[in-house]
Design a protein around this motif. Structure first.
Motif, PDB file in Angstrom:
ATOM      1  N   ARG A  46      19.499  39.791  57.364  1.00  0.00           N
ATOM      2  CA  ARG A  46      18.563  40.699  57.334  1.00  0.00           C
ATOM      3  C   ARG A  46      19.135  42.019  58.104  1.00  0.00           C
ATOM      4  O   ARG A  46      18.908  42.997  57.949  1.00  0.00           O
ATOM      5  N   GLY A  50      20.090  45.539  57.364  1.00  0.00           N
ATOM      6  CA  GLY A  50      19.335  46.996  57.926  1.00  0.00           C
ATOM      7  C   GLY A  50      17.862  46.842  57.959  1.00  0.00           C
ATOM      8  O   GLY A  50      17.058  47.543  58.338  1.00  0.00           O
ATOM      9  N   LEU A  51      17.327  45.612  57.601  1.00  0.00           N
ATOM     10  CA  LEU A  51      15.999  45.168  57.434  1.00  0.00           C
ATOM     11  C   LEU A  51      15.438  44.794  58.842  1.00  0.00           C
ATOM     12  O   LEU A  51      14.304  44.675  58.932  1.00  0.00           O
ATOM     13  N   GLU A  52      16.324  44.115  59.751  1.00  0.00           N
ATOM     14  CA  GLU A  52      15.986  43.733  60.945  1.00  0.00           C
ATOM     15  C   GLU A  52      16.931  44.525  61.890  1.00  0.00           C
ATOM     16  O   GLU A  52      18.013  44.858  61.611  1.00  0.00           O
ATOM     17  N   SER A  53      16.332  44.806  63.423  1.00  0.00           N
ATOM     18  CA  SER A  53      17.061  45.586  64.301  1.00  0.00           C
ATOM     19  C   SER A  53      17.952  44.734  64.877  1.00  0.00           C
ATOM     20  O   SER A  53      17.579  43.332  64.914  1.00  0.00           O
ATOM     21  N   ALA A  71      18.618  51.033  56.178  1.00  0.00           N
ATOM     22  CA  ALA A  71      18.932  49.966  55.535  1.00  0.00           C
ATOM     23  C   ALA A  71      19.117  51.063  53.968  1.00  0.00           C
ATOM     24  O   ALA A  71      20.083  50.849  53.147  1.00  0.00           O
TER      25      ALA A  71
END
Lengths: 336, 559
Positions: A46, A50-53, A71
């Protein structure tokens, strides 16, 4: 384009979910992130999407710094375990969705959709709605949707886990062949070691937010680097250095001079253990488990349980005394 | 990385416009809550400390608590709502059990009885009881027995009829969460049906029973309609506050009673939340199939159907009365009751319709925006917004209405300009039912799968694409439900708006009360019937829309 990850860390508050991850994914490469649930493999995928930093380290794709790209602008494709098709769109609309967002012309879209439908062999299903398809078909649509906009990287999050065994096996080779044909770098998350070993060019074995070992499937299986890998991928008997020497194992090649590798364990695959009935030997057969093509045998060897396998039905029963010996070159030293 | 170093999150890039939009989504509904809920409520608190001589202090409280009759009013309210809660939970359990665990015949009859009280203002039950058992009641003259229906008995019966559907709904949900495997296991171990009920069903219902009891207690202790029509000399808190404010123009004293009214509701609300937290449902439970067992079924069915028939009869007698020439002397049928010229004629009905539409449109938009913003927020702030959004359920309509008078019936142009407008009535009704609408929205938005949205993002879609293609298609049924819920509540609610009407502006539910108080009870019945028809039409329209919507998504495949 290659994906390069250096020293990546991810925190949830004070909890560190990813610890100093180093990983590179080359062009055309199929990489599997393998590990038990909670090991951070999905978090890593993720973060790549780009769905999590992430807080520490670097993530570069072909020289571009992904930390500054969101993302939606990375141009990746993603497939989830839950298919996640748009329930109100037909198969064709689902596949063409990314192209529509990119404002491609209808003719371009329909040409590409037809191409993708052929790729996943669903030409006759273009006008169906997701609920009219089987699980395997839905997942093929999801893959086609992810591939339609020619992603720079294909991300698969346990794509086969919701499917039943037969469909899963079929789709496994189908995905692999598609990926080879299109040459798209791919990262797949799985907790299924068989899936990882059969599909990947490179297996990344993870545990507790850390990478334990990266290697080809055969390296991971035959030369596990750590006790975790030896245990998680296939089954192993872990012997103390003294016991390993008694079986005639050579000390680890990289052990410091004078040391006999006391901080190591000797991981032994059951198929490398030869078992022979021998009334005077110290081995005692504890149990025999019939698995179909092989039988797994637990032997009590001077107080230690050692796993062995025979391909034929064993010609001894539980309680028999047996002797054990190792195949030449068997076993690997692992970090405890 | 050292522990002291400040960690910066990277890799999540949200464009400025999207962050701005998220802000707007959050701030507009919050501003609404602040202006139309928190501000009026704080005015009530402040006014309750404003003494007659213009100083601030506890004088009002001292005076009110020193009144002899107040304690009687408080205990009256507690007795009335307590009895109602006990009756509703008992009957509710019987009906919910009969509906979900037995193969009850004539199920539609029970369903009808459970829908009817939702269609009309709460005082319709009281009206029906009076037509049935009052001095000139149908049964009174038929049997020649005079029942003292005014006062506590009538109030308890009317409020029970009003609250019963809510008790049944809560208990039916609790019964649905049971797991068949537990019953199978007990059966195999040799437990009798009675043992299985005591050992499995009842423990599973503990929180449902508690919750149903509190809900019934809360909605009836603050209900104004029935108290006004059938309460007689039995004074309760709701009628006391009305007498203080409308009768004696004593706004500060009204504020004190309003605060007193908050205590039991907030307490019940809090206890219910606690119970709700502990009554977690088990995921993946196999539902219990209804079965047959005559010794259990027959008494259950008799009780259920008698209750249902009673509810239906009460509403039916109102409908019948609306066509009667001159109750009870000339029982011939006529339409003249529907020719209403006093109390503003039909204008209040149109006002209700107009205000309810605003409530529904404005409310649905606000709640949708709020849940969209709320779910993207980090843990503690999301919980704070959630709490703020559900607090209105703990504030009785009567108190909210009073707070609106105190806040908006003022000299400055703003917010005074809103007073006497249908818009303010619409806002009042929305914030009165804010919590229920919000909870429905939250449940709906939880059905939007996160991977679906993440797919849109990864493919390259922004916030708009996400809303259009992932969120809204799945939220449509919820949006329709919330819209019609707010509309229907707006049409029938009385207690919140009773303070907001002016000589020029009234609503339907108030007309029913006024007509009844003016002695034209058959015209009141006629007006109530018209409200019921409107709400029934809205409900039918909602069903049609929901069916059409689910068909449409399937029909696309064929076309």
């Amino acid at each position: 384009m290659t994906l390069d990850i250096r020293g990546l860390s991810k925190f949830y508050g004070t909890y560190q979910a990813l610890k100093d991850i180093d990983l590179s994914v080359g062009e055309n490469e199929f990489v599997c992130l393998l590990g038990p649930s909670g090991c951070g493999k999905t978090t890593l995928l993720r973060a790549i999407a780009g769905l999590e930093s992430f807080e520490g380290g670097q993530m570069m794709l072909g020289g571009r710094d992904l930390a500054t790209i969101g993302a939606r602008d990375r141009g990746f494709g993603i497939v989830f375990q839950s298919y996640s098709l748009f329930p109100h769109m037909t198969v064709a609309q689902n596949i063409g969705y990314g192209l529509k967002l990119r404002r491609k012309s209808p003719t371009q879209i329909s040409a590409r959709v037809a191409e993708m439908l052929a790729l996943v062999r669903l030409e006759d299903f273009a006008d169906r709605l997701p609920w009219q398809l089987s699980g395997g078909q839905q997942q093929r649509v999801a893959i086609a949707r992810a591939l339609a906009a020619e992603p720079a990287l294909l991300l698969l999050d346990e794509p086969l886990s919701a499917l039943d065994a037969r469909v899963r096996a079929g789709l496994r080779s189908e995905i692999r062949q598609m990926q080879k044909r299109l040459g798209i770098p791919t990262i797949m998350v799985t907790h299924d070691q068989e899936e990882a070993l059969t599909m990947a060019d490179k297996v990344v074995c993870m545990s507790a937010g850390r990478i334990e070992q990266i290697g080809s499937p055969s390296e991971i299986y035959t030369r596990p680097a750590t006790r975790f890998v030896a245990d998680f991928v296939g089954s192993s008997t872990l012997l103390s250095p003294a016991r390993a020497r008694a079986f005639g194992a050579a000390p680890p090649a990289d052990a410091p001079a004078g040391s006999q590798g006391d901080d190591r364990l000797f991981a032994l695959r059951p198929e490398d253990v030869l078992i022979r009935p021998d009334a005077s030997a110290p081995g005692l057969v504890r149990s025999i488990t019939f698995l179909g093509n092989v039988s797994r045998i637990e032997v009590d060897w001077q107080g230690e349980i050692i796993l062995a396998e025979t391909h034929r039905l064993p010609e001894f029963a539980e309680g028999a005394t047996v002797s054990l010996s190792l195949q030449p070159g068997a076993g690997a030293w692992v970090r405890a | 990385m050292s522990a002291g170093e400040k960690r910066v999150s990277r890799g999540l890039d949200t464009p400025f416009e999207e962050r701005l939009f998220q802000r707007v989504l959050l701030l507009v509904p919050l501003a609404g809550l602040a202006l139309f809920f928190l501000y009026p409520l704080s005015i009530v608190v402040w006014r309750s400390f404003q003494q007659g001589d213009g100083t601030t202090g506890l004088g009002n409280y001292r005076e009110i608590l020193g009144l002899d009759h107040l304690w009687r009013v408080v205990s009256n309210s507690l007795v009335m709502s307590g009895l109602t809660a006990v009756i509703c939970v008992g009957l509710g359990l019987v009906i919910a059990y009969a509906l979900s665990r037995t193969r009850i015949p004539l199920r539609w009859l029970v369903t009808l009885a459970l829908i009817l009280p939702l269609l009309a203002p709460s005082l319709v039950q009281a009206l029906g009881l009076i037509f049935m058992f009052g001095r000139n009641g149908l049964l009174t003259s038929l049997l020649g027995v005079q029942v003292q229906i005014y006062g506590l008995p009538g109030l308890v019966i009317a409020n029970s009829l009003y609250a019963l559907p809510q008790a049944v709904m809560i208990l039916a949900v609790a019964l649905r969460h049971a797991d068949r495997r537990q019953y199978d296991a007990a059966l195999v171990l040799g437990a009798s049906p009675w043992r299985r009920f005591v050992d499995i069903t009842l423990p599973g219902l503990r929180f449902g029973l508690l919750s149903a009891g509190f809900v019934c207690f809360t909605v009836t202790i603050t209900d104004f309609g029935n108290a006004a029509v059938i309460g007689g000399n039995y004074r309760v808190l709701a009628s006391e506050i009305y007498a203080q404010v409308v009768g004696q123009m004593n706004f500060n004293m009204g504020a004190v009673v309003g605060i007193l009214l908050l205590i039991p509701t907030l307490l019940a609300f809090y206890l219910e939340k606690v119970a709700g937290l502990r009554g977690g449902s088990s995921e993946g439970a196999i539902p219990v199939e209804p079965d047959r067992w005559a010794p259990r079924d027959i008494p259950l069915w008799i009780l259920t159907h008698l209750t249902a028939l009673f509810v239906i009869a009460i509403v039916a007698v109102v409908i019948f009365a609306s066509f009667v020439q001159l109750w009870p002397y000339r029982m011939s049928l006529t339409l003249k009751n529907y020719n209403i010229t006093t109390q503003g004629g039909y204008d209040p009905l149109w006002t209700s319709l107009y205000a309810s539409l605003i409530t529904a449109v404005f409310g649905t938009a606000m709640l949708f925006a709020l849940v969209l913003a709320q779910r993207k927020m980090p843990g503690w702030s999301a919980r704070l917004v959630y709490l703020l959004a559900i607090v209105p359920v703990g504030v009785p309509g009567l108190v909210l209405g009073l707070s609106y008078v105190l806040s908006f019936n003022v000299r400055p142009v703003f917010p005074g300009i809103l007073y006497g407008s249908a818009l303010l009535i619409a806002f009042c009704n929305f914030y009165h039912y804010h919590s229920q609408g919000f909870l429905t929205m939250v449940t709906g938005i939880r059905n939007v799968p996160q991977p679906l949205e993440e797919t849109v993002t990864t493919i390259g879609g922004g916030l708009w694409a996400n809303l259009r293609d992932a969120v809204i298609p799945i939220m449509v049924p919820t949006l329709i439900s919330v819209f019609f819920f707010l509309f229907m509540r707006g049409m029938v609610t009385l207690s919140a708006v009773i303070f907001l009407i002016t000589p020029k502006l009234s609503v339907g539910a108030v007309s029913v009360m006024r007509l009844d108080q003016a002695g034209s009870s058959t015209q009141a019945a006629a007006f109530a019937v018209l409200i019921m028809i409107t709400v029934l039409a809205a409900m039918g329209l909602m069903r049609l829309l929901l069916i059409w919507q689910s068909r449409r998504s399937r029909a696309r495949a064929a076309g």
